[in-house]
Design an enzyme around this catalytic site. Structure first.
Site, PDB file in Angstrom:
ATOM      1  N   CYS A  31       0.834  -1.212   0.000  1.00  0.00           N
ATOM      2  CA  CYS A  31       0.000   0.000   0.000  1.00  0.00           C
ATOM      3  C   CYS A  31       0.866   1.259   0.000  1.00  0.00           C
ATOM      4  CB  CYS A  31      -0.907  -0.055   1.226  1.00  0.00           C
ATOM      5  SG  CYS A  31      -1.710   1.489   1.654  1.00  0.00           S
ATOM      6  N   CYS A  34       0.157   3.777   2.782  1.00  0.00           N
ATOM      7  CA  CYS A  34       0.618   3.216   4.065  1.00  0.00           C
ATOM      8  C   CYS A  34       2.099   3.509   4.274  1.00  0.00           C
ATOM      9  CB  CYS A  34       0.404   1.698   4.105  1.00  0.00           C
ATOM     10  SG  CYS A  34      -1.317   1.188   3.994  1.00  0.00           S
TER      11      CYS A  34
END
Length: 101
Positions: A31, A34
């Protein structure tokens, strides 16, 4: 102190039974957003002694992600006395993470 890696095995003890508020970062290695939030979460873990900080890899801990209604990542939650008191989905700057606390 660095962020604690949270699993279904240690979540209750580290988070739900904590005497301090806990910032939990639900994330995954693939991600992009993230990866932007993770260094901020680590910085906060190093700087703040009045809270705990933990990370949940949603790929490895799907049960926790489902239990806490994590549909998109990154999701940051603040848990106090075993209850979610704040929740944010998406990458946010450090100042906004600190405001959650």
């Amino acid at each position: 102190m660095s962020a604690i890696i949270l699993t279904k095995e240690n979540f209750e003890n580290e988070v739900l039974n904590s005497d301090k508020p806990v910032l939990v970062d639900f994330w995954a290695s693939w991600c992009g957003p993230c990866k932007m939030v993770l260094p901020l979460v680590e910085e906060i873990a190093e700087e703040r002694t009045d809270i705990k900080v933990g990370k949940v890899n949603v790929d490895e801990q799907q049960e926790l992600a489902i239990k806490y209604g994590v549909m998109s990542i990154p999701t940051l939650v603040v848990i106090k006395d075993g209850e979610i008191v704040k929740k944010n989905v998406g990458a946010i700057p450090k100042e906004m993470i600190l405001e959650m606390l």
